[in-house]
Design a protein around this motif. Sequence first.
Motif, PDB file in Angstrom:
ATOM      1  N   VAL A  39       0.839  -1.201   0.000  1.00  0.00           N
ATOM      2  CA  VAL A  39       0.000   0.000   0.000  1.00  0.00           C
ATOM      3  C   VAL A  39       0.877   1.254   0.000  1.00  0.00           C
ATOM      4  CG1 VAL A  39      -1.706   1.314   1.317  1.00  0.00           C
ATOM      5  CG2 VAL A  39      -1.964  -1.156   1.058  1.00  0.00           C
ATOM      6  N   THR A  40       1.966   1.229   0.776  1.00  0.00           N
ATOM      7  CA  THR A  40       2.870   2.382   0.779  1.00  0.00           C
ATOM      8  C   THR A  40       3.397   2.656  -0.613  1.00  0.00           C
ATOM      9  OG1 THR A  40       3.565   1.937   3.066  1.00  0.00           O
ATOM     10  CG2 THR A  40       4.997   3.332   1.743  1.00  0.00           C
ATOM     11  N   ASN A  41       3.801   1.620  -1.322  1.00  0.00           N
ATOM     12  CA  ASN A  41       4.341   1.816  -2.666  1.00  0.00           C
ATOM     13  C   ASN A  41       3.296   2.355  -3.623  1.00  0.00           C
ATOM     14  OD1 ASN A  41       7.072   1.086  -2.350  1.00  0.00           O
ATOM     15  ND2 ASN A  41       6.517  -1.062  -2.298  1.00  0.00           N
ATOM     16  N   ARG A  42       2.048   1.888  -3.492  1.00  0.00           N
ATOM     17  CA  ARG A  42       1.002   2.414  -4.374  1.00  0.00           C
ATOM     18  C   ARG A  42       0.716   3.886  -4.042  1.00  0.00           C
ATOM     19  NH1 ARG A  42       2.312  -1.872  -5.537  1.00  0.00           N
ATOM     20  NH2 ARG A  42       3.792  -0.440  -6.542  1.00  0.00           N
ATOM     21  N   LEU A  43       0.762   4.268  -2.776  1.00  0.00           N
ATOM     22  CA  LEU A  43       0.540   5.666  -2.419  1.00  0.00           C
ATOM     23  C   LEU A  43       1.708   6.533  -2.871  1.00  0.00           C
ATOM     24  CD1 LEU A  43      -1.050   5.336   1.140  1.00  0.00           C
ATOM     25  CD2 LEU A  43      -2.195   5.664  -1.058  1.00  0.00           C
ATOM     26  N   ARG A  44       2.920   6.014  -2.765  1.00  0.00           N
ATOM     27  CA  ARG A  44       4.087   6.767  -3.264  1.00  0.00           C
ATOM     28  C   ARG A  44       3.910   7.109  -4.738  1.00  0.00           C
ATOM     29  NH1 ARG A  44       9.467   4.649  -0.628  1.00  0.00           N
ATOM     30  NH2 ARG A  44      10.159   4.527  -2.766  1.00  0.00           N
ATOM     31  N   GLU A  45       3.357   6.167  -5.494  1.00  0.00           N
ATOM     32  CA  GLU A  45       3.157   6.388  -6.925  1.00  0.00           C
ATOM     33  C   GLU A  45       2.124   7.464  -7.195  1.00  0.00           C
ATOM     34  OE1 GLU A  45       4.064   1.701  -8.107  1.00  0.00           O
ATOM     35  OE2 GLU A  45       2.010   2.499  -8.140  1.00  0.00           O
ATOM     36  N   ARG A  46       1.273   7.755  -6.211  1.00  0.00           N
ATOM     37  CA  ARG A  46       0.210   8.747  -6.394  1.00  0.00           C
ATOM     38  C   ARG A  46       0.592  10.126  -5.862  1.00  0.00           C
ATOM     39  NH1 ARG A  46      -3.026   6.991 -10.321  1.00  0.00           N
ATOM     40  NH2 ARG A  46      -2.720   4.737 -10.308  1.00  0.00           N
ATOM     41  N   LEU A  47       1.828  10.306  -5.429  1.00  0.00           N
ATOM     42  CA  LEU A  47       2.272  11.620  -4.966  1.00  0.00           C
ATOM     43  C   LEU A  47       2.818  12.441  -6.128  1.00  0.00           C
ATOM     44  CD1 LEU A  47       4.167  10.988  -1.595  1.00  0.00           C
ATOM     45  CD2 LEU A  47       2.014  12.217  -1.910  1.00  0.00           C
ATOM     46  N   ARG A  48       2.417  13.698  -6.180  1.00  0.00           N
ATOM     47  CA  ARG A  48       3.048  14.633  -7.112  1.00  0.00           C
ATOM     48  C   ARG A  48       4.485  14.916  -6.659  1.00  0.00           C
ATOM     49  NH1 ARG A  48      -1.689  19.286  -7.961  1.00  0.00           N
ATOM     50  NH2 ARG A  48      -2.829  18.211  -9.639  1.00  0.00           N
ATOM     51  N   PRO A  49       5.363  15.351  -7.565  1.00  0.00           N
ATOM     52  CA  PRO A  49       6.718  15.748  -7.128  1.00  0.00           C
ATOM     53  C   PRO A  49       6.632  16.772  -6.003  1.00  0.00           C
ATOM     54  CG  PRO A  49       6.609  15.668  -9.522  1.00  0.00           C
ATOM     55  CD  PRO A  49       5.198  15.474  -9.031  1.00  0.00           C
ATOM     56  N   GLY A  50       7.367  16.520  -4.922  1.00  0.00           N
ATOM     57  CA  GLY A  50       7.319  17.391  -3.758  1.00  0.00           C
ATOM     58  C   GLY A  50       6.144  17.131  -2.844  1.00  0.00           C
ATOM     59  N   GLY A  51       5.324  16.134  -3.164  1.00  0.00           N
ATOM     60  CA  GLY A  51       4.149  15.835  -2.359  1.00  0.00           C
ATOM     61  C   GLY A  51       4.495  15.195  -1.025  1.00  0.00           C
ATOM     62  N   THR A  52       3.494  15.104  -0.162  1.00  0.00           N
ATOM     63  CA  THR A  52       3.688  14.639   1.212  1.00  0.00           C
ATOM     64  C   THR A  52       2.717  13.509   1.527  1.00  0.00           C
ATOM     65  OG1 THR A  52       4.383  16.840   1.954  1.00  0.00           O
ATOM     66  CG2 THR A  52       3.611  15.303   3.651  1.00  0.00           C
TER      67      THR A  52
END
Length: 366
Positions: free
Chosen positions: A124-137
Amino acid sequence: MAHTTPDTWNTYYADGGAFRPLGDAERHLLAQHAPAPDGALALDVGCGLGELARHLAAAGYTVDAVDHSGTALARAHADTAPDTPVTYLLHDIEHDDTRGLPHPAYDLITCRLSWAFIHDRTRVTNRLRERLRPGGTLCVITPVASAVPDDKRGIALDEEEIGLLSAGWKVADRHDADGLAFLVLREPITQPVRCAAKGRPSPHALTGAGVVVTDARGRILFGWSARREVWELPGGKNDADEDFVAAAVRELEEETGLVADPEDARLLALLMDSVHGIPRLTAAVHVSAFSGEPAVREPDLIRRWEWMEPADLPHLAQPLFTPSAHVVNTVRPGLLPDLPPVHRYPITAAAAPAPTEQAAGADELQ
């Protein structure tokens, strides 16, 4: 863990259940560490009754708020003014495809008081990482195990679990929010595959089986070692006069509760390397037909079992147990590059990889 199924959550919310209100410390930390840029998008995972989603909307975000409880979403929608920029969506972040989310990427992803209820956290962490914009949190707000009673352990994270979540980020800051851990995670780091030993084995540990268990979606089951801080496959030593396939099926049930028929388990190769100068022989076994759900049966050895996407394995923030990495590379040839040397002896020609420079060069191994 308690309250993990939609039906249970629906009952909980239908009976008037709620969670700790959003506190002033959390509001202050959100304003300090995740202010909304122009056109900002936020994803609130496990939004529950929508309090955090409405707060983020008031702070300038357009919010997609997801939960797998329809009852919670109905209550959240009823408490939200019509002009509030919040979209509530029935979505199970652990089981539904994140490509079904309303937006491809977000400036902020929040997970408040719900991370402890996620089982396959690495995936789940990896899928959420993929959904972050550059510089996202990615912001995770969670109770801490040391601060809750023993009977509430299932709603909180301990220090090791917080460490696993925080690994793999260039920025991983932790703050206190009136007793809650407030984690600010930014700039995910892509790391090459790493392997680690687990110390000197006993002489009996020289032979054993490693089991790649794949589910219907092709995900592979891994356990987090309670002692050695590595991810490893199910498996273990074979008993006297016990063949490798029988050992693999037995160890799989003893460690995870999954039941497989030895007739359905495939012995693909024998792998030989060395540890502390002692030859080590590992049988690579593949199991794709089984019954049951993974459970921690030997907590002194394995802390948790997780289904992982094969594509995530080359970039885990934590190392793989070396024999497990070689077994995975037998089932999925070439998935994990630059592994330590190993002698590979294919058993099932149709399923075994073609000899590679690493596998074929057995007589060159020192």
